[in-house]
Write a protein that holds these residues in place. Structure first.
Motif, PDB file in Angstrom:
ATOM      1  N   VAL A   1       1.925 -11.773  -6.350  1.00  0.00           N
ATOM      2  CA  VAL A   1       3.014 -10.822  -6.601  1.00  0.00           C
ATOM      3  C   VAL A   1       2.705  -9.474  -5.959  1.00  0.00           C
ATOM      4  O   VAL A   1       3.569  -8.864  -5.334  1.00  0.00           O
ATOM      5  N   ALA A   2       1.473  -9.011  -6.068  1.00  0.00           N
ATOM      6  CA  ALA A   2       1.099  -7.732  -5.454  1.00  0.00           C
ATOM      7  C   ALA A   2       1.325  -7.774  -3.943  1.00  0.00           C
ATOM      8  O   ALA A   2       1.851  -6.819  -3.356  1.00  0.00           O
ATOM      9  N   ILE A   3       0.976  -8.870  -3.311  1.00  0.00           N
ATOM     10  CA  ILE A   3       1.175  -9.020  -1.867  1.00  0.00           C
ATOM     11  C   ILE A   3       2.664  -9.012  -1.540  1.00  0.00           C
ATOM     12  O   ILE A   3       3.096  -8.336  -0.593  1.00  0.00           O
ATOM     13  N   GLN A   4       3.450  -9.746  -2.305  1.00  0.00           N
ATOM     14  CA  GLN A   4       4.892  -9.771  -2.048  1.00  0.00           C
ATOM     15  C   GLN A   4       5.519  -8.398  -2.290  1.00  0.00           C
ATOM     16  O   GLN A   4       6.484  -8.019  -1.612  1.00  0.00           O
ATOM     17  N   MET A   5       4.990  -7.634  -3.229  1.00  0.00           N
ATOM     18  CA  MET A   5       5.476  -6.275  -3.456  1.00  0.00           C
ATOM     19  C   MET A   5       5.227  -5.399  -2.229  1.00  0.00           C
ATOM     20  O   MET A   5       6.097  -4.607  -1.844  1.00  0.00           O
TER      21      MET A   5
ATOM     22  N   SER B   1       2.703 -15.326 -12.815  1.00  0.00           N
ATOM     23  CA  SER B   1       2.959 -14.137 -13.633  1.00  0.00           C
ATOM     24  C   SER B   1       3.063 -12.912 -12.730  1.00  0.00           C
ATOM     25  O   SER B   1       2.633 -12.927 -11.570  1.00  0.00           O
ATOM     26  N   ALA B   2       3.630 -11.863 -13.291  1.00  0.00           N
ATOM     27  CA  ALA B   2       3.801 -10.615 -12.536  1.00  0.00           C
ATOM     28  C   ALA B   2       2.458  -9.978 -12.213  1.00  0.00           C
ATOM     29  O   ALA B   2       2.343  -9.201 -11.275  1.00  0.00           O
ATOM     30  N   VAL B   3       1.445 -10.315 -12.992  1.00  0.00           N
ATOM     31  CA  VAL B   3       0.114  -9.747 -12.781  1.00  0.00           C
ATOM     32  C   VAL B   3      -0.724 -10.762 -12.017  1.00  0.00           C
ATOM     33  O   VAL B   3      -1.523 -11.509 -12.578  1.00  0.00           O
ATOM     34  N   SER B   4      -0.473 -10.803 -10.709  1.00  0.00           N
ATOM     35  CA  SER B   4      -1.181 -11.751  -9.851  1.00  0.00           C
ATOM     36  C   SER B   4      -1.292 -11.190  -8.448  1.00  0.00           C
ATOM     37  O   SER B   4      -0.523 -10.319  -8.041  1.00  0.00           O
TER      38      SER B   4
ATOM     39  N   GLY C   1      12.214  -8.447  -3.304  1.00  0.00           N
ATOM     40  CA  GLY C   1      12.198  -9.820  -2.809  1.00  0.00           C
ATOM     41  C   GLY C   1      11.042 -10.657  -3.299  1.00  0.00           C
ATOM     42  O   GLY C   1      10.695 -11.673  -2.691  1.00  0.00           O
ATOM     43  N   VAL C   2      10.431 -10.267  -4.410  1.00  0.00           N
ATOM     44  CA  VAL C   2       9.348 -11.076  -4.976  1.00  0.00           C
ATOM     45  C   VAL C   2       9.954 -12.387  -5.470  1.00  0.00           C
ATOM     46  O   VAL C   2      11.002 -12.406  -6.104  1.00  0.00           O
ATOM     47  N   SER C   3       9.296 -13.464  -5.166  1.00  0.00           N
ATOM     48  CA  SER C   3       9.779 -14.800  -5.502  1.00  0.00           C
ATOM     49  C   SER C   3       9.799 -15.044  -7.011  1.00  0.00           C
ATOM     50  O   SER C   3       8.780 -14.862  -7.693  1.00  0.00           O
ATOM     51  N   ALA C   4      10.946 -15.498  -7.519  1.00  0.00           N
ATOM     52  CA  ALA C   4      11.072 -15.851  -8.936  1.00  0.00           C
ATOM     53  C   ALA C   4      10.112 -16.982  -9.278  1.00  0.00           C
ATOM     54  O   ALA C   4       9.538 -17.012 -10.371  1.00  0.00           O
ATOM     55  N   GLN C   5       9.916 -17.884  -8.345  1.00  0.00           N
ATOM     56  CA  GLN C   5       9.007 -19.002  -8.575  1.00  0.00           C
ATOM     57  C   GLN C   5       7.570 -18.518  -8.732  1.00  0.00           C
ATOM     58  O   GLN C   5       6.855 -18.960  -9.626  1.00  0.00           O
ATOM     59  N   VAL C   6       7.158 -17.583  -7.873  1.00  0.00           N
ATOM     60  CA  VAL C   6       5.798 -17.040  -7.978  1.00  0.00           C
ATOM     61  C   VAL C   6       5.636 -16.270  -9.292  1.00  0.00           C
ATOM     62  O   VAL C   6       4.617 -16.397  -9.965  1.00  0.00           O
ATOM     63  N   LEU C   7       6.648 -15.499  -9.664  1.00  0.00           N
ATOM     64  CA  LEU C   7       6.590 -14.779 -10.940  1.00  0.00           C
ATOM     65  C   LEU C   7       6.444 -15.755 -12.108  1.00  0.00           C
ATOM     66  O   LEU C   7       5.663 -15.507 -13.030  1.00  0.00           O
ATOM     67  N   ALA C   8       7.180 -16.859 -12.065  1.00  0.00           N
ATOM     68  CA  ALA C   8       7.126 -17.848 -13.141  1.00  0.00           C
ATOM     69  C   ALA C   8       5.796 -18.594 -13.159  1.00  0.00           C
ATOM     70  O   ALA C   8       5.220 -18.831 -14.222  1.00  0.00           O
TER      71      ALA C   8
END
Length: 169
Positions: free
Chosen positions: A81-85, A75-78, A65-72
């Motif tokens: 993203v770690a929190i959402q993971m 980046s995946a290295v943030s 459920g990691v947000s596509a907007q946050v990934l965009a």
């Protein structure tokens, strides 16, 4: 470093046992190394529910459920993203706690969103509360991954200690 990993894994096991807690992992760059460190301690099946190896953004989005907007945007290295993971894995795996790792262990082939090799975000916690740590030194892939694994276990123990302290206040 291997001995330290074993010691941290045993300490984590004792904390989980003592409190009847469960844990899981969500790993990108470490590819299951944190889960491997946890299950290397006999008896891990009593508290370790499982792990998600989410090397691709698609798996991060669809399974955690990691947000596509946050990934965009980040980046995946943030940190985000770690929190959402963490939150997504707690939900997906039905665990009390999750340890998550995302980063560029190196060397990186192709685009890395301008994030330097050796940048690794570690997060741990619950659906409601997380603790994060940024690693940002490049010692080569193998050492970067070993450091990230150790730091992930240590961060989880630190998080449990903080929670314990908050309960006694």
């Amino acid at each position: 470093m291997e001995l330290e990993t074993k010691v941290l894994s045993r300490e984590l096991q004792q904390r989980m046992y003592d409190n009847g807690l469960t844990i899981g992992t969500a790993e990108s760059c470490t590819g299951g190394r944190v889960a491997e460190a946890i299950i290397a301690t006999p008896g891990a099946s009593k508290y370790f529910k499982g792990g998600v190896i989410c090397y691709s953004n698609e798996v991060k989005e669809n399974l955690l459920g990691v947000s596509a907007q946050v990934l965009a945007e980040k980046s995946a290295v943030s940190e985000e993203v770690a929190i959402q993971m963490v939150k997504g894995a707690c939900e997906t795996l039905k665990t009390d706690y999750t340890v998550a790792v995302t980063g560029y262990a190196g060397p990186v082939a192709g685009e890395n969103d301008g994030v330097p090799v050796g940048t690794i975000w570690v997060a741990c916690g619950t659906r409601d509360n997380t603790l994060t740590l940024k690693l940002n030194e490049d010692f080569g892939r193998d050492i970067n991954l070993a450091i990230a694994t150790n730091r992930a276990l240590r961060l989880m123990l630190d998080f449990l200690e903080q929670e314990k302290g908050a309960e006694t206040e």
